[in-house]
Enzyme design. Structure first.
Site, PDB file in Angstrom:
ATOM      1  N   GLY A  18     -22.736  30.369 -41.740  1.00 11.39           N
ATOM      2  CA  GLY A  18     -23.489  31.363 -41.003  1.00 11.39           C
ATOM      3  C   GLY A  18     -24.950  31.462 -41.372  1.00 11.39           C
ATOM      4  O   GLY A  18     -25.476  32.571 -41.536  1.00 11.39           O
ATOM      5  N   SER A  19     -25.660  30.327 -41.471  1.00  9.99           N
ATOM      6  CA  SER A  19     -27.079  30.411 -41.810  1.00  9.99           C
ATOM      7  C   SER A  19     -27.878  31.054 -40.680  1.00  9.99           C
ATOM      8  O   SER A  19     -28.794  31.847 -40.929  1.00  9.99           O
ATOM      9  CB  SER A  19     -27.637  29.028 -42.161  1.00  9.99           C
ATOM     10  OG  SER A  19     -27.756  28.212 -41.018  1.00  9.99           O
ATOM     11  N   LEU A  99     -14.560  28.246 -26.064  1.00 16.22           N
ATOM     12  CA  LEU A  99     -14.033  29.441 -25.421  1.00 16.22           C
ATOM     13  C   LEU A  99     -13.623  29.120 -23.987  1.00 16.22           C
ATOM     14  O   LEU A  99     -14.207  28.261 -23.332  1.00 16.22           O
ATOM     15  CB  LEU A  99     -15.076  30.553 -25.456  1.00 16.22           C
ATOM     16  CG  LEU A  99     -15.427  31.041 -26.867  1.00 16.22           C
ATOM     17  CD1 LEU A  99     -16.740  31.812 -26.873  1.00 16.22           C
ATOM     18  CD2 LEU A  99     -14.302  31.897 -27.434  1.00 16.22           C
ATOM     19  N   ASN A 113     -26.109  31.064 -27.273  1.00 18.16           N
ATOM     20  CA  ASN A 113     -25.773  30.065 -28.276  1.00 18.16           C
ATOM     21  C   ASN A 113     -27.051  29.366 -28.711  1.00 18.16           C
ATOM     22  O   ASN A 113     -28.044  29.345 -27.981  1.00 18.16           O
ATOM     23  CB  ASN A 113     -24.799  29.037 -27.683  1.00 18.16           C
ATOM     24  CG  ASN A 113     -24.396  27.967 -28.677  1.00 18.16           C
ATOM     25  OD1 ASN A 113     -23.987  28.279 -29.798  1.00 18.16           O
ATOM     26  ND2 ASN A 113     -24.520  26.708 -28.288  1.00 18.16           N
ATOM     27  N   HIS A 115     -28.345  25.569 -30.088  1.00 21.38           N
ATOM     28  CA  HIS A 115     -27.906  24.176 -30.182  1.00 21.38           C
ATOM     29  C   HIS A 115     -29.014  23.350 -30.815  1.00 21.38           C
ATOM     30  O   HIS A 115     -30.193  23.516 -30.467  1.00 21.38           O
ATOM     31  CB  HIS A 115     -27.578  23.632 -28.790  1.00 21.38           C
ATOM     32  CG  HIS A 115     -27.087  22.221 -28.800  1.00 21.38           C
ATOM     33  ND1 HIS A 115     -25.813  21.895 -29.232  1.00 21.38           N
ATOM     34  CD2 HIS A 115     -27.685  21.059 -28.461  1.00 21.38           C
ATOM     35  CE1 HIS A 115     -25.653  20.577 -29.143  1.00 21.38           C
ATOM     36  NE2 HIS A 115     -26.779  20.048 -28.683  1.00 21.38           N
TER      37      HIS A 115
END
Length: 220
Positions: A18-19, A99, A113, A115
């Site tokens: 979780g950076s 999902l 999100n 990427h």
């Protein structure tokens, strides 16, 4: 943690360290932040990010995929938890589960999100190695609204990172990650401020402009 009435209740979905989650949490600690990280949810019980979130006083939940008979049931449980917590925006930050179309549609334009490439180039995994193999001079990262197709959706914000001659996938990844930590909190802020809207699958943002000069790589 109670939810502030004047800040956008946001959940972060993670699978690992979780950076990017940490960058979002840190940004939302600012007194003038229009967003509040109200929940961190992981599909991995041992995700390091859960410990970091709990230490920051943020509620955490685990929804392990193996405990559900199918993806629909798994997604339904996540959806139920998010709605019970009053979440209005989802940030995916290294969430390694695909999902369902239903889940994505139900949260349309309320889920973003990040990427590690300049989409639409280099969708999927191993983006840094693929960028080097392709010989591109500029790489980077993208924040986008999520759509059912993987790594697709209206683009909110991108950061360009010059590729250096001596780069390896790891050195390039490190510089791109620093850019990710800059643009993800910024995208969240703009959305929470109500400055972002999607029109015909393009993102329009109030009060922003394009850079005055192009990025050249290599520089003359």
């Amino acid at each position: 943690m109670s939810i502030s009435s004047n800040r956008l209740p946001t959940a972060i979905l993670i699978s690992g360290r979780g950076s990017n989650m940490q960058a979002l949490i840190e940004a939302c600690r600012a007194a003038d932040s229009p967003a509040q990280i109200a929940l961190v949810l992981s599909d991995e019980p041992d995700a390091a990010g859960l410990t970091l979130a709990a230490a920051a006083g943020i509620a955490t939940r685990i929804v392990a995929r193996g405990e559900f008979a199918n993806r629909a049931a798994f997604d339904a449980e996540i959806d139920s938890i998010l709605r019970a917590a009053g979440i209005q925006l989802i940030c995916l930050a290294g969430f390694m589960r695909i999902l369902s179309d239903k889940f994505v549609t139900d949260w349309r334009d309320r889920m973003i999100n990040i990427h590690p490439s300049l989409l639409p180039a280099f969708k999927g995994l191993d983006t840094h190695a693929r960028a080097l193999a392709a010989g591109v001079r500029i790489h980077g990262c993208t924040v986008h609204f999520v759509r059912p197709e993987m790594d697709r959706g209206p683009i909110v914000l991108q950061a360009a990172v010059a590729v250096e001659p001596q780069d390896t996938p790891d050195t390039l990844a490190a510089r791109v990650l620093r850019a990710e930590h800059r643009i993800y909190p910024l995208a969240l802020r703009w959305i929470a401020e109500g400055r972002v809207r999607v029109q015909e699958e393009r993102v329009l943002i109030d009060g922003v402009g394009a850079p005055a000069a192009p990025l050249l790589s290599p520089e003359p």
